[in-house]
Design an enzyme around this catalytic site. Structure first.
Site, PDB file in Angstrom:
ATOM      1  N   GLY A   1     -11.833  33.752 -22.743  1.00 27.08           N
ATOM      2  CA  GLY A   1     -11.062  32.586 -22.328  1.00 27.08           C
ATOM      3  C   GLY A   1     -11.171  32.168 -20.879  1.00 27.08           C
ATOM      4  O   GLY A   1     -10.275  31.501 -20.370  1.00 27.08           O
TER       5      GLY A   1
ATOM      6  N   LEU B   1     -18.422  26.875 -36.590  1.00 29.07           N
ATOM      7  CA  LEU B   1     -18.703  25.458 -36.811  1.00 29.07           C
ATOM      8  C   LEU B   1     -17.477  24.820 -37.455  1.00 29.07           C
ATOM      9  O   LEU B   1     -16.845  25.418 -38.326  1.00 29.07           O
ATOM     10  CB  LEU B   1     -19.900  25.284 -37.739  1.00 29.07           C
ATOM     11  CG  LEU B   1     -21.272  25.567 -37.161  1.00 29.07           C
ATOM     12  CD1 LEU B   1     -22.339  25.433 -38.252  1.00 29.07           C
ATOM     13  CD2 LEU B   1     -21.584  24.638 -36.003  1.00 29.07           C
TER      14      LEU B   1
ATOM     15  N   HIS C   1     -21.761  24.281 -24.135  1.00 26.96           N
ATOM     16  CA  HIS C   1     -22.774  25.172 -24.693  1.00 26.96           C
ATOM     17  C   HIS C   1     -23.619  25.748 -23.570  1.00 26.96           C
ATOM     18  O   HIS C   1     -24.012  25.030 -22.650  1.00 26.96           O
ATOM     19  CB  HIS C   1     -23.668  24.417 -25.677  1.00 26.96           C
ATOM     20  CG  HIS C   1     -24.709  25.289 -26.283  1.00 26.96           C
ATOM     21  ND1 HIS C   1     -24.415  26.248 -27.228  1.00 26.96           N
ATOM     22  CD2 HIS C   1     -26.034  25.396 -26.039  1.00 26.96           C
ATOM     23  CE1 HIS C   1     -25.527  26.892 -27.547  1.00 26.96           C
ATOM     24  NE2 HIS C   1     -26.524  26.398 -26.846  1.00 26.96           N
TER      25      HIS C   1
END
Length: 192
Positions: free
Chosen positions: A12, A91, A111
């Site tokens: 996180g 996903l 990403h």
């Protein structure tokens, strides 16, 4: 003030950077952090920022569609304007994306590669093993594919000769922690 919901699966650090930025900027409020992992450190970080941190359990035989329906219900309670993926390792289903798009909610992800190169679970590792001279990170809208959504912004940085994979990944994550809030601020103020 815009409301942000964060989906995360791991430690996180990007989620925490977003929570700090939201509080400091006054442009957004992180209304919840949802995780698919009970032991994810992101839930502790959410607690430390007085943000509801919720573990959404996936049952053994539950389909992706059934699981995402639970996410839809939980997120609806918080009425987010933005859903921000920060190390969320699943996903999202077409139904999930459709429900939120129809409501005007934007879903974005960060990403660890310069997409379209090296999509998937280990972008930095794949780039490192390919021997590229530079890599980076990409912020993009989430669509039904794996890291195939429209690119919003990219940050490029070189691989340092002699750098280990672990050093490269750690440096990339530090860059992400600055870049993600920076781009969120631009998105929320419509300067992108």
């Amino acid at each position: 003030m815009k409301k942000i919901a964060i989906l995360a699966s791991g430690s996180g650090s990007n989620a925490e950077a977003i929570m700090k930025w939201a509080k400091a900027s006054g442009l957004a409020e992180v209304v919840c952090v949802l995780s698919d992992k009970r032991e994810a450190r992101v839930l502790e970080r959410a607690f430390n920022h007085n943000v509801p941190g919720l573990y959404v359990r996936k049952k053994k035989l539950e389909s992706r569609e059934e699981y995402d329906q639970k996410l839809i219900v939980r997120l609806a309670d918080f009425n987010p304007d933005w859903i921000v993926l920060a190390g969320y390792m699943k996903l999202l289903t077409p139904k999930f994306l459709h429900v939120f798009r129809e409501s005007g909610v934007r879903v974005i992800n960060i990403h660890p590669s310069l997409l379209p190169l090296f999509p998937g679970l280990d972008g930095y590792g794949d780039a490192y093993r390919a021997g590229v001279k530079e890599s980076g990170c990409t912020i993009h809208y989430v669509d039904e594919g794996m890291d195939t959504g429209e690119i919003i912004a990219q940050k490029t940085f070189p691989l340092i000769p002699g750098e280990t994979l672990e050093e490269f990944k750690a440096r990339g994550l530090l860059i992400e922690n600055v870049f993600y809030p920076e781009i969120l601020e631009k998105l929320l103020t419509q300067s992108l």
